[in-house]
Design a protein around this motif. Structure first.
Motif, PDB file in Angstrom:
ATOM      1  N   THR A  22      89.867  42.627 110.295  1.00  0.00           N
ATOM      2  CA  THR A  22      89.262  43.423 111.378  1.00  0.00           C
ATOM      3  C   THR A  22      90.457  43.893 112.318  1.00  0.00           C
ATOM      4  O   THR A  22      90.179  44.210 113.440  1.00  0.00           O
ATOM      5  CB  THR A  22      88.221  42.800 112.130  1.00  0.00           C
ATOM      6  OG1 THR A  22      88.738  41.540 112.645  1.00  0.00           O
ATOM      7  CG2 THR A  22      86.963  42.536 111.442  1.00  0.00           C
ATOM      8  N   SER A  64      84.753  39.152 121.117  1.00  0.00           N
ATOM      9  CA  SER A  64      83.643  40.183 121.115  1.00  0.00           C
ATOM     10  C   SER A  64      82.816  40.270 122.628  1.00  0.00           C
ATOM     11  O   SER A  64      82.715  41.562 123.044  1.00  0.00           O
ATOM     12  CB  SER A  64      82.480  39.704 120.143  1.00  0.00           C
ATOM     13  OG  SER A  64      81.893  38.790 120.638  1.00  0.00           O
ATOM     14  N   GLN A 122      85.759  48.450 110.298  1.00  0.00           N
ATOM     15  CA  GLN A 122      85.919  48.378 111.450  1.00  0.00           C
ATOM     16  C   GLN A 122      87.671  47.962 111.427  1.00  0.00           C
ATOM     17  O   GLN A 122      88.283  48.576 112.424  1.00  0.00           O
ATOM     18  CB  GLN A 122      85.492  47.180 112.183  1.00  0.00           C
ATOM     19  CG  GLN A 122      85.678  46.900 113.635  1.00  0.00           C
ATOM     20  CD  GLN A 122      84.790  45.762 114.385  1.00  0.00           C
ATOM     21  OE1 GLN A 122      83.494  45.533 113.908  1.00  0.00           O
ATOM     22  NE2 GLN A 122      85.131  45.411 115.416  1.00  0.00           N
ATOM     23  N   GLU A 180      88.647  51.633 114.006  1.00  0.00           N
ATOM     24  CA  GLU A 180      87.484  50.961 115.053  1.00  0.00           C
ATOM     25  C   GLU A 180      86.622  52.049 115.473  1.00  0.00           C
ATOM     26  O   GLU A 180      85.340  51.991 115.646  1.00  0.00           O
ATOM     27  CB  GLU A 180      88.261  50.113 116.013  1.00  0.00           C
ATOM     28  CG  GLU A 180      87.365  49.240 116.876  1.00  0.00           C
ATOM     29  CD  GLU A 180      88.023  48.214 117.840  1.00  0.00           C
ATOM     30  OE1 GLU A 180      88.464  47.081 117.412  1.00  0.00           O
ATOM     31  OE2 GLU A 180      88.358  48.826 119.108  1.00  0.00           O
ATOM     32  N   GLN A 232      82.682  52.763 115.221  1.00  0.00           N
ATOM     33  CA  GLN A 232      81.848  52.448 116.297  1.00  0.00           C
ATOM     34  C   GLN A 232      80.691  53.889 116.444  1.00  0.00           C
ATOM     35  O   GLN A 232      79.619  53.666 116.501  1.00  0.00           O
ATOM     36  CB  GLN A 232      82.579  52.524 117.668  1.00  0.00           C
ATOM     37  CG  GLN A 232      81.843  52.286 118.981  1.00  0.00           C
ATOM     38  CD  GLN A 232      82.592  52.173 120.052  1.00  0.00           C
ATOM     39  OE1 GLN A 232      83.839  52.698 119.960  1.00  0.00           O
ATOM     40  NE2 GLN A 232      81.966  51.805 121.096  1.00  0.00           N
ATOM     41  N   LEU A 286      80.248  46.798 116.878  1.00  0.00           N
ATOM     42  CA  LEU A 286      81.669  46.161 116.942  1.00  0.00           C
ATOM     43  C   LEU A 286      81.675  44.566 117.346  1.00  0.00           C
ATOM     44  O   LEU A 286      81.940  43.620 116.748  1.00  0.00           O
ATOM     45  CB  LEU A 286      82.709  46.728 117.729  1.00  0.00           C
ATOM     46  CG  LEU A 286      82.850  48.376 117.452  1.00  0.00           C
ATOM     47  CD1 LEU A 286      83.983  48.720 118.237  1.00  0.00           C
ATOM     48  CD2 LEU A 286      83.149  48.365 115.924  1.00  0.00           C
ATOM     49  N   THR A 296      80.028  42.369 114.550  1.00  0.00           N
ATOM     50  CA  THR A 296      80.634  42.268 113.405  1.00  0.00           C
ATOM     51  C   THR A 296      81.930  41.307 113.746  1.00  0.00           C
ATOM     52  O   THR A 296      82.205  40.313 113.041  1.00  0.00           O
ATOM     53  CB  THR A 296      81.570  43.764 113.146  1.00  0.00           C
ATOM     54  OG1 THR A 296      80.798  44.720 113.158  1.00  0.00           O
ATOM     55  CG2 THR A 296      82.143  43.672 111.658  1.00  0.00           C
TER      56      THR A 296
END
Lengths: 342, 365
Positions: free
Chosen positions: B90, B146, B224, B228, B232, B238, B241
């Motif tokens: 990621t 996150s 992602q 990114e 999205q 996001l 994940t």
């Protein structure tokens, strides 16, 4: 917006005001818990233990401003200092010779980083992770693995040189002479970062590499100079470390790089590049050193040191991240208002 | 396009369209071979390293005991490397993997000293609790990254210090002795001559590969990491994940912790301090792109085996650990350089196409 609110000005461009506030709170708490904290001997010993981290942090600051991360500076520091001590031996070489020799070694190792990173445009963290193991491996496998207690005479003498001695509580509190060169280095780095084209190019490159390139900054050259300069700063820091601890141990320093990076980030430098200041960095170093040195003074066992530094780091970057989130939301809000107004 | 359209449409296609179709097929085939090249290169390296040390010292290197020793030592490092790879997919990184593994190990060791005569069921419970502690570490990382929005490298740098610091507080800096007997037996057991720990490693690797390649979560992770913003705007959440990524990374690290205490019946806060670099080296060497979007479990497993072979080979050649460290650094930087040069060559080729072609999503095997 040219006129900033007084509160915003106090906060500082890189949250220096917030760090000062936290530092004050910590100092007050520590003093309340144990008045011994404010004694000259304790304050001087905090200053003494901050000297080497400050020098190393100045290098890290410059790298972080340019949008990179360097984890090899501790390996360079101990490599330069230890190999200098080994090659010179206990005999009498002048301090200047030692310094020049260490700086040349540091510059050469930093140049390796700079060449690999700038010409091949590789991720800085991973390159420096690789070079740091290589440097440490070469140092211990080929230059020396032994602890050296017989330092060159000039270093041994400097190790005990104090610029200020104040009698406090039956003993004498000594301020080491290295405060002067360290302060000078801080001023020098501040001046370079804010008043030279090269310094500004670091901010530009960290803010947006492509924009800096298109604006005509010689970015490859700037990066090579940057990593070489960081190598030199690391060498100076390593030499100071060896001098202050009065012995040369090849296993020293390596492993403390994350503490230094934590200090720089706490001082308001953005890990994404483009932001950071010498003042914030110095404050960040002080904050971490105070926590490491003085936990024991307020009755917290020293095993908590590492956890405390981790918690402080998470707290610092967490607050920064949350406030960044809020600002970006504010920007969207402003944009919406403008749309409505139009 | 319905089948009837296709059959009726076929005769009217101009040669140009047929050409296009053939061209597209060839291109996808070529790109697939290129994708596999990273893994292929790794396989060649693994075999080359094995042959090199076999030639240099066949009697010691090919000794069954030596082979078994390598197979017992590799799993913990391999699991940690896969954990780092998952985070890198990621575009992040996980520096706290070793700290999490040690937290699991210390929990297991501490619990087993509290219940010295534990039966099979209790041992199972102890291992599960230890695993959950590690998983919790991963969840903390996930929350910080996150929800709070801290950059992965800083968040995991902080949690590495924090977890490691808490481990030091708990153990007082000492080494804990005492691991459930059944776990040690498990660590020594073999199945058809293959150590069980190695089988655990292979099973975990297969499980991660299935998650990455055959589930929606895996696809989201790759998307992602590749882009990114695009992910999205395609409706991928996001934060979810990222949460899953670091929880998975924590779970793998916890499993590594279990393997570590099964292999050597002690646990300490500073076990494997050199592993942080090593597992990043392995992840990169295995073809993982540190800026996200590409990486294969097969590549990382092969890289683990290669470095294990090199380490054992260095030992047999009586080279020091520091010389092995130098080799690690050299291998890492050479891999980066080779990757970068070949990537540039590919980009240059792509920069002068005859007609604009759709970029194909990179699918990992």
């Amino acid at each position: 917006m040219t006129t900033r609110k007084p509160l915003a000005r106090l906060k500082g461009g890189n949250n220096e005001g917030v760090v000062v506030l936290v530092l004050l709170v910590v100092v007050v708490l520590m003093t309340v818990a144990n008045p011994e904290f404010l004694s000259f001997s304790n304050l001087f010993s905090i200053v003494r233990s901050s000297l080497v981290p400050t020098v190393l942090a100045l290098g890290v600051l410059m790298v972080i401003i340019s949008g990179g991360i360097d984890v090899s500076f501790t390996a360079i520091a101990i490599f330069a200092a230890y190999s200098t001590v080994t090659w010179v031996g206990p005999g009498g070489a002048g301090a200047v010779v030692l310094l020049v020799l260490a700086c040349v070694v540091g510059a050469a190792l930093g140049l390796v980083n700079g060449l690999v990173i700038s010409t091949l445009r590789l991720p800085t963290l991973i390159v420096t992770l690789g070079t740091s193991t290589m440097f440490k491996g070469v140092l211990i496998a080929y230059i020396g693995a032994q602890y050296i207690a017989d330092l060159p005479e000039a270093m041994a003498r400097l190790g005990n040189a104090n610029v200020l001695s104040i009698p406090s509580g039956g003993e004498v509190a000594n301020l080491h002479v290295f405060v002067i060169p360290v302060a000078a280095l801080c001023v020098l780095v501040w001046w370079v970062l804010s008043h030279t084209m090269w310094g500004r190019s670091l901010y530009a490159y960290g803010g947006d590499p492509e924009a800096a390139r298109r604006a005509g900054f010689p970015v490859v050259r700037a990066q090579i100079i940057l990593y070489t300069a960081v190598g030199v700063l690391a060498a100076v820091g390593g030499l100071m470390h060896v001098t202050l601890s009065r012995n040369a141990n090849p296993q020293d320093l390596v492993g403390s790089e994350l503490d230094i990076i934590a200090a720089v980030v706490l001082g308001g430098a953005s890990i994404f590049g483009g932001r950071g200041s010498v003042l914030g960095t110095v404050l960040g170093v002080f904050l971490i050193q105070i926590i490491q040195n003085s936990l024991i003074l307020v009755g917290i066992p020293s095993v908590w040191q590492r956890a405390a530094v981790g918690a402080i780091l998470l707290l610092g970057v967490g607050v920064q991240a949350l406030s960044a989130k809020r600002t970006s939301r504010k920007v969207f809000a402003y944009a919406d208002e403008e749309v409505v107004a139009a | 396009m319905t089948p009837t359209e296709r059959t009726t449409g076929r005769p009217t296609t101009t040669p140009g369209r047929v050409n296009d179709e053939v061209d597209a097929r060839t291109r996808s085939l070529v790109s697939r071979v290129q994708m596999e090249r990273g893994t292929l290169r790794m396989l060649v390296l693994t075999v080359a390293a094995f042959l090199l040390f076999t030639i240099l010292n066949p009697s010691v290197f090919l000794d069954p005991l030596n082979i078994v020793n390598m197979a017992v030592a590799a799993p913990e490092i391999g699991l940690l490397a896969i954990a780092v790879m998952v985070a890198m997919l990621t575009g992040g990184i996980d520096l706290s993997v070793v700290a999490i593994a040690n937290a699991t190990g210390i929990t297991i060791s501490a619990l087993s000293t509290h219940f010295p005569h534990a039966g099979g069921a209790t041992t199972g419970l102890i291992v599960v609790v230890g695993f959950l502690v590690g998983l919790l570490g991963g969840v903390v990382n996930g929350l910080l990254i996150s929800r709070v929005g801290i950059t992965p490298i800083l968040a995991t740098l902080g949690t590495m210090q924090l977890f490691n610091g808490l481990a030091i507080v708990y153990t007082g800096g000492k080494t804990l002795y005492g691991v459930p007997r059944q776990l040690t037996t498990f660590g020594e057991a073999t199945l058809a001559g293959i150590p069980l720990l190695f089988i655990v490693f292979v099973l975990a690797a297969v499980a991660v590969a299935v998650v990455l390649n055959r589930t929606p979560l895996g696809l989201k992770l790759f998307l992602q990491g590749s882009n990114e913003k695009a992910a999205q705007y395609s409706g991928i959440r996001l934060t979810r994940t990222l949460m899953a990524t670091y929880a998975l990374s924590g779970a793998l690290s916890a499993l590594a912790g279990v393997v570590i205490v099964a292999r050597n019946p002690t646990a300490s806060a500073d076990y494997g301090s050199s592993y942080v670099l090593l597992v990043i080296v392995i992840a990169i060497l295995g073809g993982t792109n540190p800026s996200g979007g590409f990486g294969t479990v097969t590549g990382v497993v092969l890289a683990t085996l290669t470095l294990q072979i090199v380490q054992t080979g260095f030992n047999i050649m009586r080279l020091s650990n520091y010389e092995y460290a130098i080799a690690q650094g050299v291998i890492l930087i050479l891999t980066l350089v080779v990757d970068q040069v070949s990537r540039r060559r590919r980009v240059n080729k792509r920069a002068t196409p005859r007609r604009p072609s759709e970029p194909k999503p990179e699918v990992a095997q």
